[in-house]
Design a protein around this motif. Sequence first.
Motif, PDB file in Angstrom:
ATOM      1  N   ALA A 192       0.829  -1.212   0.000  1.00  0.00           N
ATOM      2  CA  ALA A 192       0.000   0.000   0.000  1.00  0.00           C
ATOM      3  C   ALA A 192       0.863   1.262   0.000  1.00  0.00           C
ATOM      4  CB  ALA A 192      -0.940  -0.005   1.206  1.00  0.00           C
ATOM      5  N   ILE A 193       1.954   1.232   0.744  1.00  0.00           N
ATOM      6  CA  ILE A 193       2.845   2.394   0.773  1.00  0.00           C
ATOM      7  C   ILE A 193       3.478   2.607  -0.605  1.00  0.00           C
ATOM      8  CG2 ILE A 193       5.027   3.254   1.721  1.00  0.00           C
ATOM      9  CD1 ILE A 193       4.135   1.918   4.399  1.00  0.00           C
ATOM     10  N   LEU A 194       3.912   1.518  -1.243  1.00  0.00           N
ATOM     11  CA  LEU A 194       4.477   1.639  -2.585  1.00  0.00           C
ATOM     12  C   LEU A 194       3.422   2.129  -3.582  1.00  0.00           C
ATOM     13  CD1 LEU A 194       6.721  -1.551  -2.716  1.00  0.00           C
ATOM     14  CD2 LEU A 194       7.456   0.834  -2.540  1.00  0.00           C
ATOM     15  N   ASP A 195       2.181   1.666  -3.423  1.00  0.00           N
ATOM     16  CA  ASP A 195       1.105   2.109  -4.310  1.00  0.00           C
ATOM     17  C   ASP A 195       0.792   3.588  -4.136  1.00  0.00           C
ATOM     18  OD1 ASP A 195       0.854  -0.347  -5.472  1.00  0.00           O
ATOM     19  OD2 ASP A 195      -0.980  -0.912  -4.414  1.00  0.00           O
ATOM     20  N   LEU A 196       0.996   4.116  -2.928  1.00  0.00           N
ATOM     21  CA  LEU A 196       0.765   5.545  -2.709  1.00  0.00           C
ATOM     22  C   LEU A 196       1.641   6.383  -3.627  1.00  0.00           C
ATOM     23  CD1 LEU A 196       0.530   5.805   1.182  1.00  0.00           C
ATOM     24  CD2 LEU A 196      -1.239   6.451  -0.441  1.00  0.00           C
ATOM     25  N   GLN A 197       2.824   5.878  -3.926  1.00  0.00           N
ATOM     26  CA  GLN A 197       3.767   6.627  -4.749  1.00  0.00           C
ATOM     27  C   GLN A 197       3.669   6.269  -6.229  1.00  0.00           C
ATOM     28  OE1 GLN A 197       7.432   5.499  -2.910  1.00  0.00           O
ATOM     29  NE2 GLN A 197       7.155   6.842  -1.165  1.00  0.00           N
ATOM     30  N   ASN A 198       3.307   5.029  -6.544  1.00  0.00           N
ATOM     31  CA  ASN A 198       3.433   4.555  -7.916  1.00  0.00           C
ATOM     32  C   ASN A 198       2.116   4.325  -8.653  1.00  0.00           C
ATOM     33  OD1 ASN A 198       6.232   4.447  -7.547  1.00  0.00           O
ATOM     34  ND2 ASN A 198       6.091   2.420  -6.657  1.00  0.00           N
ATOM     35  N   LYS A 199       1.059   4.042  -7.937  1.00  0.00           N
ATOM     36  CA  LYS A 199      -0.187   3.672  -8.599  1.00  0.00           C
ATOM     37  C   LYS A 199      -1.009   4.920  -8.923  1.00  0.00           C
ATOM     38  CE  LYS A 199      -2.719  -0.089  -7.736  1.00  0.00           C
ATOM     39  NZ  LYS A 199      -3.566  -1.017  -6.981  1.00  0.00           N
ATOM     40  N   PRO A 200      -1.430   5.073 -10.187  1.00  0.00           N
ATOM     41  CA  PRO A 200      -2.298   6.214 -10.512  1.00  0.00           C
ATOM     42  C   PRO A 200      -3.653   6.053  -9.824  1.00  0.00           C
ATOM     43  CG  PRO A 200      -1.958   4.826 -12.449  1.00  0.00           C
ATOM     44  CD  PRO A 200      -1.117   4.263 -11.350  1.00  0.00           C
ATOM     45  N   PRO A 201      -4.293   7.157  -9.446  1.00  0.00           N
ATOM     46  CA  PRO A 201      -5.537   7.063  -8.683  1.00  0.00           C
ATOM     47  C   PRO A 201      -6.682   6.384  -9.425  1.00  0.00           C
ATOM     48  CG  PRO A 201      -4.971   9.354  -9.128  1.00  0.00           C
ATOM     49  CD  PRO A 201      -3.853   8.523  -9.613  1.00  0.00           C
ATOM     50  N   ASP A 202      -6.654   6.355 -10.756  1.00  0.00           N
ATOM     51  CA  ASP A 202      -7.732   5.686 -11.486  1.00  0.00           C
ATOM     52  C   ASP A 202      -7.644   4.167 -11.375  1.00  0.00           C
ATOM     53  OD1 ASP A 202      -5.417   5.771 -13.090  1.00  0.00           O
ATOM     54  OD2 ASP A 202      -6.596   5.448 -14.907  1.00  0.00           O
ATOM     55  N   MET A 203      -6.521   3.649 -10.864  1.00  0.00           N
ATOM     56  CA  MET A 203      -6.350   2.200 -10.690  1.00  0.00           C
ATOM     57  C   MET A 203      -6.738   1.730  -9.291  1.00  0.00           C
ATOM     58  SD  MET A 203      -4.482   0.922 -13.544  1.00  0.00           S
ATOM     59  CE  MET A 203      -3.817  -0.497 -12.763  1.00  0.00           C
ATOM     60  N   ILE A 204      -7.068   2.639  -8.384  1.00  0.00           N
ATOM     61  CA  ILE A 204      -7.399   2.276  -7.005  1.00  0.00           C
ATOM     62  C   ILE A 204      -8.820   1.740  -6.960  1.00  0.00           C
ATOM     63  CG2 ILE A 204      -7.708   3.144  -4.650  1.00  0.00           C
ATOM     64  CD1 ILE A 204      -5.638   5.320  -5.348  1.00  0.00           C
ATOM     65  N   SER A 205      -9.004   0.627  -6.280  1.00  0.00           N
ATOM     66  CA  SER A 205     -10.331   0.049  -6.075  1.00  0.00           C
ATOM     67  C   SER A 205     -10.915   0.607  -4.776  1.00  0.00           C
ATOM     68  CB  SER A 205     -10.232  -1.469  -5.991  1.00  0.00           C
ATOM     69  OG  SER A 205     -11.448  -2.016  -5.530  1.00  0.00           O
ATOM     70  N   GLY A 206     -11.991   1.354  -4.906  1.00  0.00           N
ATOM     71  CA  GLY A 206     -12.643   1.928  -3.727  1.00  0.00           C
ATOM     72  C   GLY A 206     -13.156   0.872  -2.763  1.00  0.00           C
ATOM     73  N   PRO A 207     -13.896  -0.158  -3.266  1.00  0.00           N
ATOM     74  CA  PRO A 207     -14.385  -1.190  -2.342  1.00  0.00           C
ATOM     75  C   PRO A 207     -13.265  -1.956  -1.636  1.00  0.00           C
ATOM     76  CG  PRO A 207     -15.615  -1.265  -4.390  1.00  0.00           C
ATOM     77  CD  PRO A 207     -14.477  -0.304  -4.603  1.00  0.00           C
TER      78      PRO A 207
END
Length: 127
Positions: free
Chosen positions: A45-60
Amino acid sequence: MSASSGAQKATSKFFDRLFSKESLRYLCTTHFWGPVSNFGIPLAAILDLQNKPPDMISGPMTGSLIVYSLVFMRYSLAIKPQNYLLFGCHFVNEIAQLGQGYRFVMYKYVNDDKKTQVSADQKKVNN
Protein backbone atom coordinates in the motif's frame (compact mmCIF):
# COMPACT_ATOMS: atom_id res chain seq x y z
CA MET A 1 35.37 1.49 34.30
CA SER A 2 36.17 2.75 30.83
CA ALA A 3 33.63 3.69 28.18
CA SER A 4 34.61 0.75 26.00
CA SER A 5 34.04 -1.79 28.78
CA GLY A 6 30.63 -0.23 29.45
CA ALA A 7 29.75 -0.54 25.78
CA GLN A 8 30.95 -4.15 25.76
CA LYS A 9 28.82 -4.92 28.79
CA ALA A 10 25.75 -3.34 27.19
CA THR A 11 26.36 -5.19 23.91
CA SER A 12 26.83 -8.48 25.74
CA LYS A 13 23.63 -7.92 27.72
CA PHE A 14 21.73 -7.08 24.52
CA PHE A 15 22.86 -10.27 22.75
CA ASP A 16 22.20 -12.39 25.84
CA ARG A 17 18.64 -11.11 25.88
CA LEU A 18 18.24 -11.40 22.09
CA PHE A 19 19.30 -15.05 22.06
CA SER A 20 17.63 -16.07 25.31
CA LYS A 21 15.26 -19.05 25.42
CA GLU A 22 12.26 -16.74 25.74
CA SER A 23 13.25 -14.70 22.67
CA LEU A 24 13.94 -17.76 20.57
CA ARG A 25 10.66 -19.33 21.71
CA TYR A 26 8.84 -16.14 20.66
CA LEU A 27 10.46 -16.25 17.22
CA CYS A 28 8.89 -19.68 16.70
CA THR A 29 5.31 -18.55 17.35
CA THR A 30 2.49 -17.21 15.21
CA HIS A 31 2.55 -14.13 17.47
CA PHE A 32 5.73 -13.24 15.59
CA TRP A 33 5.40 -14.77 12.12
CA GLY A 34 1.76 -13.79 11.57
CA PRO A 35 2.43 -10.04 11.77
CA VAL A 36 5.76 -10.35 9.95
CA SER A 37 4.10 -12.07 6.99
CA ASN A 38 1.21 -9.58 7.15
CA PHE A 39 3.58 -6.64 6.70
CA GLY A 40 3.47 -7.27 2.94
CA ILE A 41 0.04 -5.62 2.80
CA PRO A 42 1.06 -2.23 4.24
CA LEU A 43 4.33 -2.26 2.31
CA ALA A 44 2.44 -2.77 -0.95
CA ALA A 45 0.00 0.00 0.00
CA ILE A 46 2.85 2.39 0.77
CA LEU A 47 4.48 1.64 -2.59
CA ASP A 48 1.10 2.11 -4.31
CA LEU A 49 0.76 5.54 -2.71
CA GLN A 50 3.77 6.63 -4.75
CA ASN A 51 3.43 4.55 -7.92
CA LYS A 52 -0.19 3.67 -8.60
CA PRO A 53 -2.30 6.21 -10.51
CA PRO A 54 -5.54 7.06 -8.68
CA ASP A 55 -7.73 5.69 -11.49
CA MET A 56 -6.35 2.20 -10.69
CA ILE A 57 -7.40 2.28 -7.01
CA SER A 58 -10.33 0.05 -6.07
CA GLY A 59 -12.64 1.93 -3.73
CA PRO A 60 -14.38 -1.19 -2.34
CA MET A 61 -11.09 -2.98 -1.73
CA THR A 62 -9.55 0.05 -0.04
CA GLY A 63 -12.64 0.42 2.16
CA SER A 64 -12.47 -3.27 3.07
CA LEU A 65 -8.80 -3.00 4.01
CA ILE A 66 -9.52 0.07 6.18
CA VAL A 67 -12.16 -1.88 8.12
CA TYR A 68 -9.98 -5.01 8.21
CA SER A 69 -7.06 -3.13 9.77
CA LEU A 70 -9.30 -1.44 12.34
CA VAL A 71 -10.73 -4.80 13.40
CA PHE A 72 -7.33 -6.43 13.72
CA MET A 73 -5.83 -3.46 15.56
CA ARG A 74 -8.56 -3.99 18.16
CA TYR A 75 -8.07 -7.77 18.11
CA SER A 76 -4.31 -7.46 18.66
CA LEU A 77 -4.95 -5.63 21.93
CA ALA A 78 -7.90 -7.79 23.05
CA ILE A 79 -6.00 -11.10 23.04
CA LYS A 80 -3.75 -12.28 25.85
CA PRO A 81 -0.86 -11.74 25.59
CA GLN A 82 -1.35 -8.57 23.59
CA ASN A 83 0.39 -8.61 20.24
CA TYR A 84 1.99 -5.22 19.67
CA LEU A 85 3.73 -6.37 16.49
CA LEU A 86 0.34 -7.23 14.97
CA PHE A 87 -1.00 -3.87 16.16
CA GLY A 88 1.90 -2.06 14.49
CA CYS A 89 1.40 -3.94 11.25
CA HIS A 90 -2.27 -3.00 11.07
CA PHE A 91 -1.64 0.56 12.25
CA VAL A 92 0.77 1.10 9.35
CA ASN A 93 -1.72 -0.53 6.99
CA GLU A 94 -4.53 1.68 8.31
CA ILE A 95 -2.55 4.84 7.60
CA ALA A 96 -1.55 3.65 4.11
CA GLN A 97 -5.10 2.57 3.22
CA LEU A 98 -6.53 5.88 4.46
CA GLY A 99 -4.04 7.59 2.14
CA GLN A 100 -5.21 5.41 -0.74
CA GLY A 101 -8.82 6.12 0.18
CA TYR A 102 -8.14 9.85 0.17
CA ARG A 103 -6.56 9.63 -3.27
CA PHE A 104 -9.51 7.58 -4.55
CA VAL A 105 -12.12 10.02 -3.21
CA MET A 106 -10.23 13.04 -4.54
CA TYR A 107 -9.94 11.46 -7.99
CA LYS A 108 -13.41 9.97 -8.21
CA TYR A 109 -15.60 12.59 -6.51
CA VAL A 110 -13.75 15.88 -5.95
CA ASN A 111 -11.68 16.50 -9.08
CA ASP A 112 -14.46 15.81 -11.61
CA ASP A 113 -13.77 19.02 -13.52
CA LYS A 114 -10.15 18.02 -14.18
CA LYS A 115 -11.17 14.53 -15.34
CA THR A 116 -13.70 15.91 -17.82
CA GLN A 117 -11.08 18.35 -19.12
CA VAL A 118 -8.58 15.52 -19.63
CA SER A 119 -11.15 13.32 -21.41
CA ALA A 120 -12.19 16.24 -23.64
CA ASP A 121 -8.53 16.83 -24.54
CA GLN A 122 -8.10 13.12 -25.32
CA LYS A 123 -11.16 13.18 -27.61
CA LYS A 124 -9.69 16.14 -29.52
CA VAL A 125 -6.41 14.25 -29.99
CA ASN A 126 -8.19 11.09 -31.15
CA ASN A 127 -10.35 12.95 -33.72
